[in-house]
Design an enzyme around this catalytic site. Structure first.
Site, PDB file in Angstrom:
ATOM      1  N   ASP A   1       0.843  -1.196   0.000  1.00 30.74           N
ATOM      2  CA  ASP A   1       0.000   0.000   0.000  1.00 30.74           C
ATOM      3  C   ASP A   1       0.877   1.245   0.000  1.00 30.74           C
ATOM      4  O   ASP A   1       1.282   1.736   1.058  1.00 30.74           O
ATOM      5  CB  ASP A   1      -0.926   0.009   1.215  1.00 30.74           C
ATOM      6  CG  ASP A   1      -1.963   1.134   1.144  1.00 30.74           C
ATOM      7  OD1 ASP A   1      -1.757   2.075   0.350  1.00 30.74           O
ATOM      8  OD2 ASP A   1      -2.953   1.066   1.872  1.00 30.74           O
TER       9      ASP A   1
ATOM     10  N   HIS B   1       0.115   8.116   3.585  1.00 28.98           N
ATOM     11  CA  HIS B   1       0.717   7.504   4.764  1.00 28.98           C
ATOM     12  C   HIS B   1       2.209   7.801   4.908  1.00 28.98           C
ATOM     13  O   HIS B   1       2.851   7.287   5.832  1.00 28.98           O
ATOM     14  CB  HIS B   1       0.482   5.992   4.733  1.00 28.98           C
ATOM     15  CG  HIS B   1      -0.951   5.640   4.497  1.00 28.98           C
ATOM     16  ND1 HIS B   1      -1.941   5.951   5.392  1.00 28.98           N
ATOM     17  CD2 HIS B   1      -1.570   5.034   3.438  1.00 28.98           C
ATOM     18  CE1 HIS B   1      -3.117   5.546   4.927  1.00 28.98           C
ATOM     19  NE2 HIS B   1      -2.910   4.988   3.739  1.00 28.98           N
TER      20      HIS B   1
END
Length: 287
Positions: A188, A193
Site C-alpha cells: 500500500d 501515509h
C-alpha cells in the site's frame, strides 16, 4: 460524474493471479507490530518461519499490489482523485486457515455504489481461491468525498453502535513512529501515509497510519488476548473506520466477548479515546 454507477456495477469482474511466501507473511506481521518482545514464543508464531501462523487479516495484502481502496479507483466507471478517497470500512470472511505459501486467483468487482449526500461509497468485493478451493471473501468500503447527491440508494446506515457496558478486556498497543513506513512495504504505497504535503492536500496535519494496519493490529490483539493466540479460530472480522490513527499514538482496544463473537472498539489514547474503529466484530469458533 467521476463515479459512473451504472458502468461500475455492470463491469465484468477483474481476475488477478496472486501468490505469497512465508517472507511476505512475516513482513505483514512485522508491519502490524508483531515481534515484541522478539523472543516471546507467542510472538515467534508470527515471525519465525519454522512455526509460522498466518493472521487472517493478511488476506488484505496477500499477493502485494494496490489494496482494495486503490484497486477500486482503477475499476471501469471510476475516475477519482486519490486525495479525496478514504477507507470507510473493511470486512473479511475466511473460508479456511490461510496457508503460509500459496498461489491463488483473486476476483474483484464493485457490488454497490451508495449515495451518502456529500460522498459516494463504493463497495469492492474480492474473492480468493487456490487449487484447494475458496480462501476468503473481503469487502472494502471506499468513501469518496464530494461525489454524492445524485439521488441514488443511501445504503445501510453507519450509526454508532451502543457499547454493552464495561468491556471484558482492555489492552493498549503502541504505534511506532515509523510503522506506516514499514507497513507500506506490504504493497500500500498511498502517499497519504508517508508524504506530509499529500496528507495536507487530503485534509490531515500529517501522514496517517493505514486503516488496514490498525485493522490488523486490532485483530492480533483480539486473537492474542481472547482466542489463546489461535489464528485458525477466526471466521470473520468486520470494522468501520471511524477516525484515523497517527504514527506515534497508542491504541486502546476494548473487547466484549460473547457466544462466538467479540465486539471491539478502538480509540486513540492521546486524543481522549477519539474513535478509530467502531462497529467492529470478530466471529470465531469455540476452542
Amino acid at each position: 460524474m467521476p463515479v459512473d454507477t451504472e458502468r461500475a456495477l455492470a463491469a465484468a469482474p477483474r481476475t488477478t493471479e496472486i501468490s505469497w511466501t512465508p517472507e511476505d507473511v512475516q513482513l505483514y506481521h512485522l508491519g502490524i507490530g508483531a515481534g515484541v518482545p522478539a523472543t516471546d514464543p507467542r510472538e515467534l508464531r508470527y515471525t519465525l518461519e519454522s512455526g509460522l501462523h498466518v493472521l487472517p487479516s493478511f488476506a488484505t495484502v496477500a499477493g502485494g499490489g494496490p489494496p482494495g481502496v486503490i484497486a477500486a479507483l482503477s475499476m471501469p466507471g471510476v475516475d477519482v482523485d486519490l486525495a479525496r478517497v478514504l477507507h470507510g470500512g473493511q470486512s473479511l470472511r475466511v473460508h479456511r486457515p490461510l496457508p503460509v505459501r500459496a498461489a491463488a486467483t483473486r476476483t474483484d468487482r464493485i457490488t454497490a455504489v451508495h449515495d451518502k449526500g456529500k460522498a459516494a461509497v463504493m463497495v469492492l468485493r474480492s474473492d480468493a481461491a487456490d487449487a484447494d478451493g475458496p480462501l476468503w471473501t473481503a469487502e472494502a468500503q471506499v468513501y469518496v468525498r464530494g461525489e454524492g447527491g445524485w439521488g441514488g440508494d443511501r445504503g445501510p446506515s453507519a450509526g454508532a453502535p451502543e457499547e454493552p457496558g464495561a468491556p471484558d478486556r482492555t489492552v493498549e498497543r503502541p504505534v511506532r513512529e515509523d510503522q506506516a513506513l514499514l507497513y507500506r512495504l506490504t504493497g500500500d504505497l498511498n502517499p497519504l501515509h508517508a508524504d506530509p504535503e499529500f496528507a495536507r492536500r487530503a485534509g490531515f496535519d500529517r501522514p496517517v497510519l493505514h486503516g488496514l494496519c490498525t485493522y490488523g493490529m486490532t485483530l492480533k490483539a483480539v486473537v492474542d488476548t481472547l482466542l489463546d493466540g489461535d489464528v485458525t479460530r477466526v471466521r470473520s472480522w468486520t470494522a468501520r473506520f471511524a477516525g484515523v490513527t497517527y504514527p506515534g499514538e497508542t491504541l486502546r482496544i476494548r473487547m466484549w466477548r460473547g457466544d462466538g463473537a467479540v465486539r471491539v472498539a478502538v480509540g486513540a489514547v492521546e486524543r481522549g479515546d477519539a474513535p478509530v474503529l467502531t462497529g467492529a466484530t470478530v466471529e470465531f469458533t469455540q476452542g
